[in-house]
Design a protein around this motif. Sequence first.
Motif, PDB file in Angstrom:
ATOM      1  N   ASP A 363       0.819  -1.209   0.000  1.00  0.00           N
ATOM      2  CA  ASP A 363       0.000   0.000   0.000  1.00  0.00           C
ATOM      3  C   ASP A 363       0.854   1.260   0.000  1.00  0.00           C
ATOM      4  OD1 ASP A 363      -2.296  -1.455  -0.060  1.00  0.00           O
ATOM      5  OD2 ASP A 363      -2.638  -1.387   2.107  1.00  0.00           O
ATOM      6  N   GLU A 364       2.015   1.168   0.661  1.00  0.00           N
ATOM      7  CA  GLU A 364       2.907   2.327   0.687  1.00  0.00           C
ATOM      8  C   GLU A 364       3.486   2.578  -0.701  1.00  0.00           C
ATOM      9  OE1 GLU A 364       5.777   1.948   3.858  1.00  0.00           O
ATOM     10  OE2 GLU A 364       4.230   1.379   5.295  1.00  0.00           O
ATOM     11  N   TYR A 367       0.721   4.010  -2.914  1.00  0.00           N
ATOM     12  CA  TYR A 367       0.456   5.398  -2.551  1.00  0.00           C
ATOM     13  C   TYR A 367       1.446   6.310  -3.276  1.00  0.00           C
ATOM     14  CZ  TYR A 367      -0.259   9.503   0.488  1.00  0.00           C
ATOM     15  OH  TYR A 367      -0.522  10.756   0.982  1.00  0.00           O
ATOM     16  N   ARG A 371       1.443   9.219  -6.801  1.00  0.00           N
ATOM     17  CA  ARG A 371       2.000  10.577  -6.854  1.00  0.00           C
ATOM     18  C   ARG A 371       3.017  10.695  -7.981  1.00  0.00           C
ATOM     19  NH1 ARG A 371      -2.060  12.124  -3.991  1.00  0.00           N
ATOM     20  NH2 ARG A 371      -1.911  11.800  -1.760  1.00  0.00           N
TER      21      ARG A 371
ATOM     22  N   VAL B  83      -5.119  12.000  -7.295  1.00  0.00           N
ATOM     23  CA  VAL B  83      -6.150  11.531  -6.380  1.00  0.00           C
ATOM     24  C   VAL B  83      -5.848  11.905  -4.931  1.00  0.00           C
ATOM     25  CG1 VAL B  83      -5.087   9.257  -6.069  1.00  0.00           C
ATOM     26  CG2 VAL B  83      -7.543   9.499  -5.746  1.00  0.00           C
ATOM     27  N   SER B  84      -6.909  12.211  -4.186  1.00  0.00           N
ATOM     28  CA  SER B  84      -6.738  12.332  -2.733  1.00  0.00           C
ATOM     29  C   SER B  84      -7.471  11.154  -2.108  1.00  0.00           C
ATOM     30  CB  SER B  84      -7.278  13.671  -2.230  1.00  0.00           C
ATOM     31  OG  SER B  84      -8.643  13.606  -1.955  1.00  0.00           O
ATOM     32  N   PHE B  85      -6.770  10.469  -1.205  1.00  0.00           N
ATOM     33  CA  PHE B  85      -7.290   9.213  -0.683  1.00  0.00           C
ATOM     34  C   PHE B  85      -8.148   9.394   0.552  1.00  0.00           C
ATOM     35  CE2 PHE B  85      -3.619   7.871  -3.111  1.00  0.00           C
ATOM     36  CZ  PHE B  85      -4.095   6.744  -3.755  1.00  0.00           C
ATOM     37  N   PRO B  88      -5.108   7.198   3.398  1.00  0.00           N
ATOM     38  CA  PRO B  88      -3.763   6.900   2.876  1.00  0.00           C
ATOM     39  C   PRO B  88      -2.880   6.258   3.939  1.00  0.00           C
ATOM     40  CG  PRO B  88      -3.965   9.235   3.345  1.00  0.00           C
ATOM     41  CD  PRO B  88      -5.315   8.636   3.602  1.00  0.00           C
ATOM     42  N   PRO B  89      -1.912   5.419   3.528  1.00  0.00           N
ATOM     43  CA  PRO B  89      -1.040   4.766   4.506  1.00  0.00           C
ATOM     44  C   PRO B  89       0.039   5.726   5.027  1.00  0.00           C
ATOM     45  CG  PRO B  89      -0.368   4.169   2.288  1.00  0.00           C
ATOM     46  CD  PRO B  89      -1.580   5.043   2.146  1.00  0.00           C
ATOM     47  N   ALA B  90       0.518   5.460   6.220  1.00  0.00           N
ATOM     48  CA  ALA B  90       1.643   6.229   6.766  1.00  0.00           C
ATOM     49  C   ALA B  90       2.937   5.589   6.276  1.00  0.00           C
ATOM     50  CB  ALA B  90       1.588   6.192   8.286  1.00  0.00           C
ATOM     51  N   ILE B  91       3.926   6.413   5.992  1.00  0.00           N
ATOM     52  CA  ILE B  91       5.217   5.860   5.576  1.00  0.00           C
ATOM     53  C   ILE B  91       6.310   6.379   6.497  1.00  0.00           C
ATOM     54  CG2 ILE B  91       6.826   5.494   3.673  1.00  0.00           C
ATOM     55  CD1 ILE B  91       4.612   6.169   1.742  1.00  0.00           C
ATOM     56  N   VAL B 135       5.037  11.205   6.547  1.00  0.00           N
ATOM     57  CA  VAL B 135       3.748  11.427   5.911  1.00  0.00           C
ATOM     58  C   VAL B 135       2.666  10.509   6.501  1.00  0.00           C
ATOM     59  CG1 VAL B 135       4.105   9.878   3.917  1.00  0.00           C
ATOM     60  CG2 VAL B 135       2.584  11.825   3.719  1.00  0.00           C
ATOM     61  N   ASN B 136       1.572  11.125   6.911  1.00  0.00           N
ATOM     62  CA  ASN B 136       0.385  10.458   7.464  1.00  0.00           C
ATOM     63  C   ASN B 136       0.605   9.757   8.803  1.00  0.00           C
ATOM     64  OD1 ASN B 136      -1.079  11.229   5.183  1.00  0.00           O
ATOM     65  ND2 ASN B 136      -0.476   9.393   4.070  1.00  0.00           N
ATOM     66  N   SER B 147      -3.227  17.429   3.911  1.00  0.00           N
ATOM     67  CA  SER B 147      -1.960  17.035   3.288  1.00  0.00           C
ATOM     68  C   SER B 147      -2.209  16.442   1.900  1.00  0.00           C
ATOM     69  CB  SER B 147      -1.209  16.070   4.210  1.00  0.00           C
ATOM     70  OG  SER B 147      -0.793  14.914   3.538  1.00  0.00           O
ATOM     71  N   GLU B 148      -3.301  15.708   1.745  1.00  0.00           N
ATOM     72  CA  GLU B 148      -3.630  15.149   0.431  1.00  0.00           C
ATOM     73  C   GLU B 148      -3.863  16.269  -0.587  1.00  0.00           C
ATOM     74  OE1 GLU B 148      -2.677  11.705   1.011  1.00  0.00           O
ATOM     75  OE2 GLU B 148      -4.228  11.463  -0.520  1.00  0.00           O
ATOM     76  N   GLN B 151      -0.618  17.999  -1.529  1.00  0.00           N
ATOM     77  CA  GLN B 151       0.172  17.210  -2.474  1.00  0.00           C
ATOM     78  C   GLN B 151      -0.390  17.320  -3.891  1.00  0.00           C
ATOM     79  OE1 GLN B 151       1.357  13.213  -1.123  1.00  0.00           O
ATOM     80  NE2 GLN B 151       0.579  13.794   0.879  1.00  0.00           N
TER      81      GLN B 151
END
Lengths: 413, 255
Positions: A363-364, A367, A371, B83-85, B88-91, B135-136, B147-148, B151
């Motif tokens: 998923d990362e 994501y 972008r 797209v804005s989710f 979204p997952p954190a990284i 992020v997230n 933030s989405e 971006q």
Amino acid sequence: MLSVRDVLQKAEKAKKRKAAIGSDIDIDEFIKEDKKEHETVDSIQDVPKKVKDTLLKVGVDTSEEERAGSFLQMDQSNIYSSSISDSIELMNLEIALDKYNWLDQYMWNVVSPDGDKYTAQTALREQEEGTKSGYFIRSKPGTKEVFPMQACMFIGDETVMQTAHNIIIAEENSELHVITGCATGDDIASALHVGVSEFYLKPGSKITFTMVHNWAEQVEVRPRTGITIDDNGTFINNYILTSPVKTIQSYPTAYCSGKNSKAIFQSIQSGQKDSIIDVGSRVYLNGENSAAEVISRAVSHDESKIYSRGHLAGTVPEVKGHLECHGLVLSDDSLIYAVPELEASAANLEMSHEAAVGKIDEDEIYYLTSRGLTEEEASSMIVRGFLSMDITELPPELANETKKMTDMSLEGM
Amino acid sequence: MLLEITDLAVEVNGRRVLKDIDLTIKEGETHVLLGPNGSGKSTLFMSILGFPKYKIVNGSILFKGEDITRLTTTERVKRGIGVSFQNPPAIKGVNLKDLLKVESGQDPKEENLTSEMEELSKKLKFNEDFLERDVNLGFSGGEVKRSEILQLLAQKPDFTMFDEPDSGVDIENVELLAEEINVLLDKNKKPGQRQRSGLLITHLGYILNFVGADMAHVLMDGKIACSGNPDEILEDIRKEGFKGCVECARCVTKS
Ligand SMILES: Nc1ncnc2c1ncn2[C@@H]1O[C@H](COP(=O)(O)OP(=O)(O)OP(=O)(O)O)[C@@H](O)[C@H]1O
Ligand SMILES: [Mg+2]
């Protein structure tokens, strides 16, 4: 304290002893070069351009700007040492032993000469051939030099066995920062590095030791490190390895003997090609209220194997320790083996460990592709993020420098 | 035509989630996608975006006249989709600032964001410290949404999809987000001069008070059950629920 005779005896007995872990190396395949093989240089600027560039990659800046001093060992020869700061002494171990008769007490005190054949060989070369290569660093009592000492072990010749014995002493209430880089000329097809390092932290002192390794693909590396920490002393070890190596096996061991003493080990390892990386950190919590933290991040590419070890031993009540190992396995042919060990032999202590090994979360990646990054760019960004942990407790000058070193290592990946 | 979806069917994990989807969006238009939970709204987004998990088993997607059905997400995004989710997952270790640099096409080695991005960050109420955060990771619901959008402002897509940009956002922040969504959809231009388009998922339709839409679609059980004027459809849904809405004369005669 061991007498010269004890050291010799122990070393003689252990000279064929295999290390407890890691693949065995046939020492006889390597050449023992003379300590005078390479001439000394008057200025670190005088080293060849190619060497300079390699040094820079491991954080050793030949401009010596913002450095407290520099030391350079080429194969077996100590070719340069300069002490810029008044707070810190830096010299070849051999010179230091001549200068200070008390220094004997610090030899083979926290690393045992009979640990295995690597320590034994280093000791034998010292005693039998008089090859006392390596550095001596000592921060004077009560001083705090913000700029780091830089030291480099460089292998430039084919098939050499490089041995070094380093003694680092932080006197009472002093603060010492050391950056060390180890590197190899890029045309070396085979070599062995053995580095024995003994750290002595007196009451109230602090040492940060940041090491970047940049060995060649065919180099075998066997560092042997011991650290003893007195009351209120703090030792911080940062280790970065992101380039290929044949095998490396090390298990630095800290003895938190003093009251409130503290040891922190942080390491970043990226396994490339068929490297075998076996790196651990061990802390004995023997002092009242002593504490330890061992944190590592490992990623395995290609056919690399990473053994990420940690061992905390609490021997008195009220000590605290935490082990943390996170790994990402990036190729099916690679391996990460996390071995966290906790050993508690007193009541009322607090030790914990956390190990997580896995793959990148898809998923990362998606994501980031949403972008505009490609999957490869996304993985590399995530892996870099994963490895770029914030190294704690450094002064701002060094924090920046360390971040630069980490970024540079990660970029080269 | 900017986006042209014909007879689309999508499977997720071997399960058919979308069926018989036809949807066209012209340059400069904003469409709204409505529908109950689990009806397939997010799935349609991900399918347009081309996430591998969403298998297109039938139909095609054209973007700017080109068939993008088999393209990767990266390739679609490079052609102007953003797209804005919803979640979204954190990284870990990847901070918002680094991401913004990549998205705005800046050299990641440069220390500072472009002045334009700095300005926009401030507008969306992010300070320097916040931009340094992973992020997230630990972002609040509202921070995620802002933030989405930030971006997307860096990316400047021609076609933007928003998955519930207003859910979990307080009234003040909805207005702030709406303002930027309007920028992304060229709403500050006259209708005939708008070029950028969008597709907006919203549950409550609250954001439509601030963002004008040209057309609404109601998704039910993986099918578009009804399309039409956004105000009228919302009105029907409010009065009679989704089921009542799609049973009204307009939709029944259509299908
Ligand atoms: N990865 C998945 N695995 C299995 N089923 C999935 C997966 N993703 C979506 N689905 C299923 O597809 C259906 C549509 O889901 P989707 O997320 O598109 O709904 P939604 O309209 O966006 O709902 P919500 O309003 O709750 O966000 C649901 O039944 C959901 O459980
Ligand atoms: Mg959804």
